[in-house]
Design an enzyme around this catalytic site. Structure first.
Site, PDB file in Angstrom:
ATOM      1  N   THR A 139       0.757  -1.219   0.130  1.00 55.27           N
ATOM      2  CA  THR A 139      -0.118  -0.263  -0.124  1.00 55.27           C
ATOM      3  C   THR A 139       0.751   1.434   0.054  1.00 55.27           C
ATOM      4  OG1 THR A 139      -1.647  -1.156   1.248  1.00 55.27           O
ATOM      5  CG2 THR A 139      -1.969   1.071   1.316  1.00 55.27           C
ATOM      6  N   GLU A 140       0.542   2.116  -0.881  1.00 57.42           N
ATOM      7  CA  GLU A 140       1.335   3.407  -0.953  1.00 57.42           C
ATOM      8  C   GLU A 140       2.735   3.199  -1.092  1.00 57.42           C
ATOM      9  OE1 GLU A 140      -0.612   5.968  -1.595  1.00 57.42           O
ATOM     10  OE2 GLU A 140      -2.543   5.403  -0.886  1.00 57.42           O
ATOM     11  N   LEU A 141       3.217   2.166  -1.592  1.00 55.99           N
ATOM     12  CA  LEU A 141       4.839   1.882  -1.716  1.00 55.99           C
ATOM     13  C   LEU A 141       5.584   1.787  -0.143  1.00 55.99           C
ATOM     14  CD1 LEU A 141       6.183   3.220  -4.910  1.00 55.99           C
ATOM     15  CD2 LEU A 141       4.461   1.346  -4.326  1.00 55.99           C
ATOM     16  N   TRP A 289       5.429   6.703  -0.837  1.00 52.85           N
ATOM     17  CA  TRP A 289       5.371   7.382  -2.365  1.00 52.85           C
ATOM     18  C   TRP A 289       4.817   8.860  -1.942  1.00 52.85           C
ATOM     19  CZ3 TRP A 289       2.927   5.039  -7.078  1.00 52.85           C
ATOM     20  CH2 TRP A 289       1.484   4.781  -7.002  1.00 52.85           C
TER      21      TRP A 289
END
Lengths: 401, 429
Positions: A139-141, A289
């Protein structure tokens, strides 16, 4: 190129007066409306474009990570979009990545829940597209040493992360790396400059490089030294974040041809992972990110967020023990990271992006609605009201801080 | 630049936000080198000395001259409330003069003896008296621009403009529609309209007020400037950290304002009932007085929540800060609030706020809970969550306190000075 496809289940306007009375936590109409709108502006036209490009250029390859909550909402509100993703899968040149089904922060809170959600997502991808994902994106890097170890143990070949300056230092994101804790898994790092040129800056008329064109972009990519240029972005970039009138679709249509012209090929993440790792990265604090900080502060940066996360994850054992499938599903939908993102108070520096994606007027409203729902879930799972927080103690402690 | 300013209140003679606003504005202007002659009713005879003594702001008071006209009219008054206020002010003045070393002034004495004949018993007589006296002062005072605050002073402003030919800036702090919850006194709204129409420039203290002025009086938008209020950046009172033993037992939710239809105390009381149905450990405090007070007390009894609601009466001075500081949440459910300086005061005292969307303050404060004034359920929803979740209280408090730092007195003064320059430039052409 990898694209993130995600839609959360947004909450209804659930007040204290609904607690114990209503279980309609999610705003079906709003979720339906948004899905139809984004399908029309982004998913349908972009999938058509991608399919066209795959037919036209045999070299062209892409990858998607589609969350479980997005898949469910495609099924419910825009089945034709799901079909077009299946058409893309049938070309054999589209890779599908693994992640948590609910696009959650479970890795940071509960490893068992993380594994359950990854397994659930794996099954959903296999069922829908007939493939077994080999590359993981969190999730979300969100990434650190521990995650690398965890997903290596789960059998993945590669994991995707942000090419954050503060972990790369002088090193280039255009090589494969490995994590200190996991020597078998390849680390693919996002080239955030080039990715964000498309995702964030494309339509910005104040940007020095505006207007961006495919030849210009290809000229930037061509001289790059390295084994891979990883362009990772939200799929909604096309048509939703960057509207069609910015010329984003023309850009997308022309880009593969311009890159091919300059001798640049395409590879899927699992192909890119075959390059030998250049160096080892030692990442303790989780990176992501999001925002300028590239950390987890967009979801867990304030006390509302951490307190909400603590409360929802603390209910896991009781929720699972209930054996109530509806309750389990409702609870899992509440682990979606977007709910925490809405509670972010970093308005002033990164405010624009947060505001754009936020269905609430304020982060406080987001917290209030979420906590009302959590209270109802608590009552369903435990049969009693939550204890009142130890207010005076906590607050006087904070006041001193 | 010399400004002839017509106002109604100036500390210590004030009953609400307008006095504070005029004080803050003149202070800010004097810092910028603008000379203000402030014409007000009821100013002490030895105004300069008195002023300095009370406020201790010698550095700028030298540049601010106070002129006086006598009356008891307050800017918040409805025609019916006039007589009641007359009595209250008599009592207040008597109380204030007691034990004070400053010389009391003749006119004040006159009022406190109750010789009503000196003053008109009719609200409009008061305005006429002020207008006549103000015109004489206007002739004596040199000025480049005229600035009139709220309807009571508009005719004085119009007269001064006729005599000196200098441009008139009319400041609207609250419309008659705001004050009366939509049932205006036609004489007052007529005076209000005359002032707004005659003005070379109108200053509204929020977009909310600007919209009301356009909607209700059809004043052209191009003639209206918006100047949001600021607040004194720091005062020792903000940091008293006052807490009461009540704070160890209960959460405190505060209403502080006049108990009039404009301020929505009735919505506060109905909300209290709803909150108490879900959370017991909470106390509601109502600070302020006004014509709705008895009705509110009766309603609280009717709802059976009298043990959880305290009426503090009119509070002033340090008590205002104590009330804010002991509160865990301040609620401003105003039906129509042109700005709502009190919301900023709450933030300065480090108390988070829940304010109505029908307020100017909600335009400029991000870190606040906001609801429609009539939405009692939503207000209760928010209050209950503040009570239940210290994390919410903590973040609201921290972020709003931080945000309140961006408000100061210089910004509104600068914008007001820009308005003067603009209007002087325009009328010269």
């Amino acid at each position: 190129m990898y694209f993130q496809v995600h839609q959360p289940f947004r909450l209804a306007n659930y007040t204290v007066f609904d607690i114990g009375k209503s279980r309609d936590y999610f705003d079906t109409k709003k979720n339906d409306d948004i899905m139809r709108k984004v399908a029309q502006k982004c998913y349908r036209p972009t999938n058509n474009t991608m399919l066209h490009l795959l037919h036209k250029h045999p070299e062209f390859k892409i990858a998607y990570s589609i969350t479980g909550t997005a898949l469910e909402q495609f099924e419910q509100y825009a089945p034709e979009v799901l079909d077009s993703f299946k058409d893309l899968a049938d070309t054999g040149r589209v890779e599908f990545l693994s992640e948590t089904y609910y696009h959650s922060l479970s890795f940071l809170h509960n490893k068992e829940e993380f594994r359950d959600q990854v397994a659930k997502h794996y099954r959903a991808i296999k069922k829908n597209f007939g493939v077994r994902p080999q590359v993981f994106r969190n999730t979300e890097l969100i990434f650190n040493n521990a995650l690398a170890k965890e997903v290596q143990d789960m059998g993945y070949k590669a994991v995707i992360a942000e090419g954050a300056d503060h972990v790369l230092g002088w090193r280039s994101p255009n090589f494969v790396y490995r994590a200190k804790t996991a020597d078998k898994i390849a680390l693919l790092l996002k080239n955030y400059k080039l990715s964000d040129d498309i995702a964030f800056r494309f339509g910005n008329k104040g940007w020095a490089a505006w207007p961006m064109t495919a030849p210009k972009f290809a000229d930037w990519v061509a001289p790059i030294m390295g084994d891979t240029v990883n362009l990772f972005m939200d799929y909604e970039t096309f048509g939703e974040h960057q509207w069609a009138d910015t010329g984003i679709f023309h850009f997308l249509k022309a880009m593969p041809k311009e890159l091919i012209k300059r001798g640049i090929g395409f590879q899927t993440p699992s192909e890119a992972a075959r390059h030998a790792p250049k160096d080892e990265l030692d990442i303790h604090a989780p990176i992501s990110w999001a925002d300028v900080e590239r950390d987890t502060s967009a979801w867990l940066g304030n006390r509302m967020q951490t307190s909400a996360a603590e409360q929802i994850y603390s209910l896991r054992d009781e929720v699972l023990a209930s054996g109530d499938e509806q309750l389990i599903t409702d609870w899992r939908k509440l682990t979606t990271s977007d709910h925490f993102y809405y509670m972010c108070v970093k308005w002033f520096a990164d405010g624009d992006v947060h505001k754009y994606f936020n269905p609430y007027d304020s982060p406080y409203d987001a917290f209030i609605t979420y906590m009302n729902v959590v209270r109802d879930v608590h009552m369903r799972a435990t049969g009693k009201q939550p204890d009142t927080d130890k207010w005076t103690g906590m607050v006087s402690q904070w006041m001193r801080a | 630049m010399k400004v002839l300013m017509f106002g109604w209140e100036f500390p210590p003679f004030k009953s609400g936000g307008l006095g504070t606003a005029c004080y803050d504005l003149t202070k800010g202007l004097s810092h910028r080198g603008v000379q203000v002659t402030f014409v007000m009713p009821f100013a002490p005879e030895d105004s300069k000395a008195d002023f300095v003594k009370i406020r201790g702001t010698a550095s700028y008071s030298k540049r601010l001259k106070l002129s006086r006209v006598s009356t008891v009219l307050t800017p918040y008054m409805t025609a019916q409330g006039y007589e009641e206020a007359l009595h209250r002010m008599q009592a207040d003045v008597a109380k204030q003069n007691k034990g004070k070393t400053v010389k009391s002034h003749v006119k004040v004495k006159g009022v406190s003896t109750g010789s009503k004949e000196i003053y008109g018993l009719n609200l409009f007589d008061e305005v006429n008296r002020y207008t006549a006296a103000a015109s004489i002062i206007a002739d004596e005072e040199e000025h480049d621009v005229i600035h009139a605050h709220d309807w009571m002073t508009y005719r004085a402003g119009i007269n001064a403009r006729k005599r000196s030919g200098k441009p008139l800036v009319v400041h609207i702090h609250a419309t008659e529609f705001d004050r009366t919850g939509g049932s205006p006194n036609s004489n007052i709204s007529h005076l209000e309209y005359q002032g707004l129409a005659a003005a070379d420039l109108v200053i509204a203290n929020s977009n909310w007020t600007k919209k009301n002025v356009i909607d209700q009086y059809k004043i052209p938008e191009s003639k209206i400037a918006v100047v949001h209020w600021g607040i004194e950046e720091d005062r020792p009172e903000y940091h008293m950290k006052f807490r009461s033993p009540i704070n160890d037992r209960e959460k405190v939710v505060l209403f502080l304002g006049r108990l009039t239809i404009q301020k929505g105390p009735d919505y506060f009381v109905e909300t209290a009932k709803k909150v108490l149905e879900h959370e017991k450990n909470v106390r509601f405090m109502i600070a302020g007085s006004g014509d709705m007070q008895n009705r509110m007390i009766r309603r609280v009894a009717e709802l059976g929540i009298a043990d959880k609601v305290n009426f503090l009466g009119f509070v002033q001075g340090e008590d205002v800060h104590r009330a804010f500081q002991m509160a865990d949440l301040y609620v401003m459910p105003s039906v129509s609030e042109p700005f709502g300086l009190v919301a900023l005061e709450s933030l300065k005292n480090n108390t988070p706020i829940l304010i109505s969307k029908q307020s100017g303050a909600s335009e400029v404060i991000t870190n606040a809970l906001k609801t429609d004034f009539w939405d009692v359920e939503e207000m209760a929803n928010k209050i209950i969550n503040v009570i239940r979740h210290p994390a919410l209280h903590y973040e609201l408090r921290r972020n709003s306190y931080h945000e309140a730092r961006k408000f100061n007195l210089d910004e509104p003064a600068k914008k007001t000075e820009d308005c003067y320059k603009d209007v002087i430039g325009r009328t010269r052409l």
